[in-house]
Design a protein around this motif. Structure first.
Motif, PDB file in Angstrom:
ATOM      1  N   LEU A   1       0.818  -1.201   0.000  1.00 34.77           N
ATOM      2  CA  LEU A   1       0.000   0.000   0.000  1.00 34.77           C
ATOM      3  C   LEU A   1       0.859   1.261   0.000  1.00 34.77           C
ATOM      4  CD1 LEU A   1      -1.380   0.755   3.560  1.00 34.77           C
ATOM      5  CD2 LEU A   1       0.308  -1.036   3.149  1.00 34.77           C
ATOM      6  N   HIS A   2       0.338   2.309  -0.624  1.00 34.06           N
ATOM      7  CA  HIS A   2       0.928   3.636  -0.462  1.00 34.06           C
ATOM      8  C   HIS A   2       0.667   4.134   0.960  1.00 34.06           C
ATOM      9  CE1 HIS A   2       0.858   4.409  -5.049  1.00 34.06           C
ATOM     10  NE2 HIS A   2       2.075   4.131  -4.648  1.00 34.06           N
ATOM     11  N   VAL A   3       1.556   4.977   1.458  1.00 34.07           N
ATOM     12  CA  VAL A   3       1.448   5.474   2.826  1.00 34.07           C
ATOM     13  C   VAL A   3       1.134   6.970   2.825  1.00 34.07           C
ATOM     14  CG1 VAL A   3       3.076   3.737   3.653  1.00 34.07           C
ATOM     15  CG2 VAL A   3       3.930   6.001   2.993  1.00 34.07           C
TER      16      VAL A   3
ATOM     17  N   ARG B   1       5.939   9.392  13.014  1.00 29.33           N
ATOM     18  CA  ARG B   1       6.055   8.302  13.983  1.00 29.33           C
ATOM     19  C   ARG B   1       7.188   7.337  13.669  1.00 29.33           C
ATOM     20  NH1 ARG B   1       1.569   7.115  17.092  1.00 29.33           N
ATOM     21  NH2 ARG B   1       2.079   4.904  16.983  1.00 29.33           N
ATOM     22  N   HIS B   2       7.546   7.205  12.367  1.00 26.96           N
ATOM     23  CA  HIS B   2       8.539   6.212  11.960  1.00 26.96           C
ATOM     24  C   HIS B   2       9.535   6.863  11.006  1.00 26.96           C
ATOM     25  CE1 HIS B   2       5.707   3.226  13.519  1.00 26.96           C
ATOM     26  NE2 HIS B   2       4.778   3.792  12.779  1.00 26.96           N
ATOM     27  N   GLN B   3      10.812   6.756  11.297  1.00 27.33           N
ATOM     28  CA  GLN B   3      11.844   7.235  10.392  1.00 27.33           C
ATOM     29  C   GLN B   3      12.280   6.105   9.464  1.00 27.33           C
ATOM     30  OE1 GLN B   3      12.776  10.473  10.139  1.00 27.33           O
ATOM     31  NE2 GLN B   3      11.149  10.771  11.648  1.00 27.33           N
ATOM     32  N   THR B   4      12.431   6.404   8.167  1.00 25.24           N
ATOM     33  CA  THR B   4      12.771   5.351   7.210  1.00 25.24           C
ATOM     34  C   THR B   4      14.264   5.316   6.881  1.00 25.24           C
ATOM     35  OG1 THR B   4      12.522   6.657   5.185  1.00 25.24           O
ATOM     36  CG2 THR B   4      10.522   5.713   6.154  1.00 25.24           C
ATOM     37  N   GLU B   5      14.985   6.426   7.108  1.00 22.59           N
ATOM     38  CA  GLU B   5      16.411   6.532   6.804  1.00 22.59           C
ATOM     39  C   GLU B   5      16.705   6.349   5.314  1.00 22.59           C
ATOM     40  OE1 GLU B   5      18.812   4.048   9.295  1.00 22.59           O
ATOM     41  OE2 GLU B   5      17.945   4.831  11.147  1.00 22.59           O
ATOM     42  N   ARG B   6      15.706   6.562   4.473  1.00 19.29           N
ATOM     43  CA  ARG B   6      15.935   6.548   3.023  1.00 19.29           C
ATOM     44  C   ARG B   6      15.785   7.976   2.512  1.00 19.29           C
ATOM     45  NH1 ARG B   6      16.253   1.611   0.434  1.00 19.29           N
ATOM     46  NH2 ARG B   6      15.281  -0.205   1.432  1.00 19.29           N
ATOM     47  N   SER B   7      16.572   8.336   1.488  1.00 23.72           N
ATOM     48  CA  SER B   7      16.501   9.684   0.948  1.00 23.72           C
ATOM     49  C   SER B   7      15.296   9.860   0.034  1.00 23.72           C
ATOM     50  CB  SER B   7      17.785  10.017   0.190  1.00 23.72           C
ATOM     51  OG  SER B   7      18.009   9.087  -0.858  1.00 23.72           O
ATOM     52  N   GLU B   8      14.807   8.781  -0.554  1.00 20.77           N
ATOM     53  CA  GLU B   8      13.653   8.853  -1.447  1.00 20.77           C
ATOM     54  C   GLU B   8      12.365   9.061  -0.671  1.00 20.77           C
ATOM     55  OE1 GLU B   8      13.379   5.940  -4.964  1.00 20.77           O
ATOM     56  OE2 GLU B   8      14.777   4.967  -3.591  1.00 20.77           O
ATOM     57  N   ASP B   9      11.385   9.618  -1.349  1.00 21.48           N
ATOM     58  CA  ASP B   9      10.036   9.659  -0.802  1.00 21.48           C
ATOM     59  C   ASP B   9       9.562   8.223  -0.579  1.00 21.48           C
ATOM     60  OD1 ASP B   9       6.929   9.446  -1.576  1.00 21.48           O
ATOM     61  OD2 ASP B   9       7.307  11.372  -0.607  1.00 21.48           O
ATOM     62  N   PRO B  10       8.937   7.924   0.575  1.00 17.10           N
ATOM     63  CA  PRO B  10       8.512   6.548   0.853  1.00 17.10           C
ATOM     64  C   PRO B  10       7.655   5.930  -0.249  1.00 17.10           C
ATOM     65  CG  PRO B  10       8.365   7.833   2.848  1.00 17.10           C
ATOM     66  CD  PRO B  10       8.713   8.799   1.745  1.00 17.10           C
ATOM     67  N   ASN B  11       6.766   6.711  -0.839  1.00 15.25           N
ATOM     68  CA  ASN B  11       5.899   6.143  -1.875  1.00 15.25           C
ATOM     69  C   ASN B  11       6.649   5.870  -3.180  1.00 15.25           C
ATOM     70  OD1 ASN B  11       3.445   5.841  -0.455  1.00 15.25           O
ATOM     71  ND2 ASN B  11       3.090   8.047  -0.608  1.00 15.25           N
ATOM     72  N   GLU B  12       7.726   6.605  -3.426  1.00 14.27           N
ATOM     73  CA  GLU B  12       8.553   6.287  -4.587  1.00 14.27           C
ATOM     74  C   GLU B  12       9.280   4.958  -4.374  1.00 14.27           C
ATOM     75  OE1 GLU B  12      11.128   9.601  -5.257  1.00 14.27           O
ATOM     76  OE2 GLU B  12       9.505  10.919  -5.936  1.00 14.27           O
ATOM     77  N   VAL B  13       9.725   4.720  -3.142  1.00 13.40           N
ATOM     78  CA  VAL B  13      10.348   3.432  -2.824  1.00 13.40           C
ATOM     79  C   VAL B  13       9.323   2.309  -2.997  1.00 13.40           C
ATOM     80  CG1 VAL B  13      11.512   2.059  -1.063  1.00 13.40           C
ATOM     81  CG2 VAL B  13      11.937   4.521  -1.198  1.00 13.40           C
ATOM     82  N   ILE B  14       8.131   2.511  -2.458  1.00  7.95           N
ATOM     83  CA  ILE B  14       7.076   1.506  -2.576  1.00  7.95           C
ATOM     84  C   ILE B  14       6.755   1.228  -4.038  1.00  7.95           C
ATOM     85  CG2 ILE B  14       4.593   1.154  -2.195  1.00  7.95           C
ATOM     86  CD1 ILE B  14       5.044   2.544   0.555  1.00  7.95           C
ATOM     87  N   ASP B  15       6.701   2.268  -4.854  1.00  7.87           N
ATOM     88  CA  ASP B  15       6.412   2.062  -6.278  1.00  7.87           C
ATOM     89  C   ASP B  15       7.478   1.202  -6.940  1.00  7.87           C
ATOM     90  OD1 ASP B  15       4.050   3.477  -6.208  1.00  7.87           O
ATOM     91  OD2 ASP B  15       4.935   5.362  -6.914  1.00  7.87           O
ATOM     92  N   ARG B  16       8.743   1.400  -6.573  1.00  3.30           N
ATOM     93  CA  ARG B  16       9.818   0.571  -7.149  1.00  3.30           C
ATOM     94  C   ARG B  16       9.645  -0.881  -6.740  1.00  3.30           C
ATOM     95  NH1 ARG B  16      14.532   0.766  -5.569  1.00  3.30           N
ATOM     96  NH2 ARG B  16      14.566   2.279  -3.858  1.00  3.30           N
ATOM     97  N   TYR B  17       9.352  -1.107  -5.480  1.00  2.04           N
ATOM     98  CA  TYR B  17       9.167  -2.486  -5.003  1.00  2.04           C
ATOM     99  C   TYR B  17       7.939  -3.121  -5.659  1.00  2.04           C
ATOM    100  CZ  TYR B  17      12.880  -2.518  -1.484  1.00  2.04           C
ATOM    101  OH  TYR B  17      14.109  -2.542  -0.853  1.00  2.04           O
ATOM    102  N   ASN B  18       6.869  -2.347  -5.790  1.00  2.86           N
ATOM    103  CA  ASN B  18       5.673  -2.899  -6.426  1.00  2.86           C
ATOM    104  C   ASN B  18       5.897  -3.227  -7.895  1.00  2.86           C
ATOM    105  OD1 ASN B  18       3.766  -3.160  -4.359  1.00  2.86           O
ATOM    106  ND2 ASN B  18       3.121  -1.017  -4.515  1.00  2.86           N
ATOM    107  N   ARG B  19       6.599  -2.366  -8.610  1.00  3.03           N
ATOM    108  CA  ARG B  19       6.854  -2.654 -10.027  1.00  3.03           C
ATOM    109  C   ARG B  19       7.621  -3.968 -10.177  1.00  3.03           C
ATOM    110  NH1 ARG B  19       7.643   3.026 -10.400  1.00  3.03           N
ATOM    111  NH2 ARG B  19       9.894   2.795 -10.126  1.00  3.03           N
ATOM    112  N   ALA B  20       8.638  -4.153  -9.330  1.00  4.99           N
ATOM    113  CA  ALA B  20       9.430  -5.383  -9.404  1.00  4.99           C
ATOM    114  C   ALA B  20       8.597  -6.590  -8.981  1.00  4.99           C
ATOM    115  CB  ALA B  20      10.670  -5.254  -8.526  1.00  4.99           C
ATOM    116  N   LEU B  21       7.777  -6.428  -7.949  1.00  5.96           N
ATOM    117  CA  LEU B  21       6.924  -7.518  -7.494  1.00  5.96           C
ATOM    118  C   LEU B  21       5.928  -7.921  -8.583  1.00  5.96           C
ATOM    119  CD1 LEU B  21       5.865  -9.320  -5.130  1.00  5.96           C
ATOM    120  CD2 LEU B  21       4.331  -7.418  -4.555  1.00  5.96           C
ATOM    121  N   LEU B  22       5.294  -6.948  -9.208  1.00  7.12           N
ATOM    122  CA  LEU B  22       4.308  -7.239 -10.242  1.00  7.12           C
ATOM    123  C   LEU B  22       4.955  -7.863 -11.471  1.00  7.12           C
ATOM    124  CD1 LEU B  22       2.020  -4.093  -9.966  1.00  7.12           C
ATOM    125  CD2 LEU B  22       1.414  -6.456  -9.390  1.00  7.12           C
TER     126      LEU B  22
END
Length: 227
Positions: free
Chosen positions: A87-89, A97-118
């Motif tokens: 899901l998008h966040v 509430r939660h730090q991700t320690e990634r420089s990318e926007d969280p939803n951009e990271v999620i989109d990359r993972y989803n594209r690879a998963l799909l």
């Protein structure tokens, strides 16, 4: 016409969610939590921790490899796998509430993972419950759907259950294992001290009991590959 299911209340829907875990953890406990339960259907939902949780990061290629391994293991034991997109966040509420320690926007990271998963899932012709699309269509991770921008309210869990339900085989399953992280477990509605009937596995069982034998045509949030 499909025959009515036999003794549906004896069919199990097992909540095998563990908060804080990633796809590597799911792979490690696959034999214990999936194969030993001998389900006919496996619902896989990992990715939030893999992509965003600093204590549980899994590189993209390893995430996809872990998901592919679990899919292949399920099929080799006669279990039908169904995989959910991440899901998008709500970025503002999540980062409060939660730090991700990634420089990318969280939803951009999620989109990359989803594209690879799909890409992997479509290549394997795996049934996909596209929860990302379903939640986006419903307005996204709003306070109605999400308690903190990531974890789900009862309404969010109901939507997740319905999304999985639409992607599953039409026959009543012998048993279902829901393998995942805190979103499967049901945080924050379910705790170690208090169970909840509003988790997505619990609502999935309700969905079966109320709708099995009715219209099971996949909706727009579900894509199906091989049975």
């Amino acid at each position: 016409m499909r025959a009515p299911p036999e003794q549906p209340r004896n069919r199990q829907v097992i909540n095998a969610g563990v908060p804080g875990q990633n796809s590597a953890d799911g792979r490690d406990r696959f034999v214990h939590d999936v194969l030993k339960n001998q389900p006919s259907v496996l619902l896989l939902f990992f990715g939030g921790n893999d992509a965003l949780n600093p204590g549980a990061f899994v590189p993209l290629d390893e995430y996809v490899a872990n998901m592919a391994w679990m899919i292949d293991q399920a099929r080799s034991h006669g279990i039908v796998p169904v995989v959910s997109t991440i899901l998008h966040v709500d970025t503002a509420r999540l980062l409060a509430r939660h730090q991700t320690e990634r420089s990318e926007d969280p939803n951009e990271v999620i989109d990359r993972y989803n594209r690879a998963l799909l890409h992997m899932a479509h290549g394997k012709r795996v049934r996909v419950a596209d929860f990302m699309q379903a939640l986006d269509t419903a307005g996204g991770p709003t306070p109605e759907m999400s308690t903190d921008g990531l974890h789900l309210t009862a309404a969010g869990n109901r939507l997740l259950a319905q999304t999985f339900f639409q992607a599953m085989p039409t026959e009543w399953p012998r048993g279902v294992v829901c393998l995942g992280d805190s979103l499967t477990y049901g945080v924050p509605l379910r705790t170690a001290e208090q169970d909840s009937d509003e988790t997505y596995p619990a609502q999935l069982k309700k969905e079966f009991l109320s709708r099995v034998g009715g219209d099971r045509s996949p909706g727009p949030a579900a894509t199906t590959g091989a049975p």
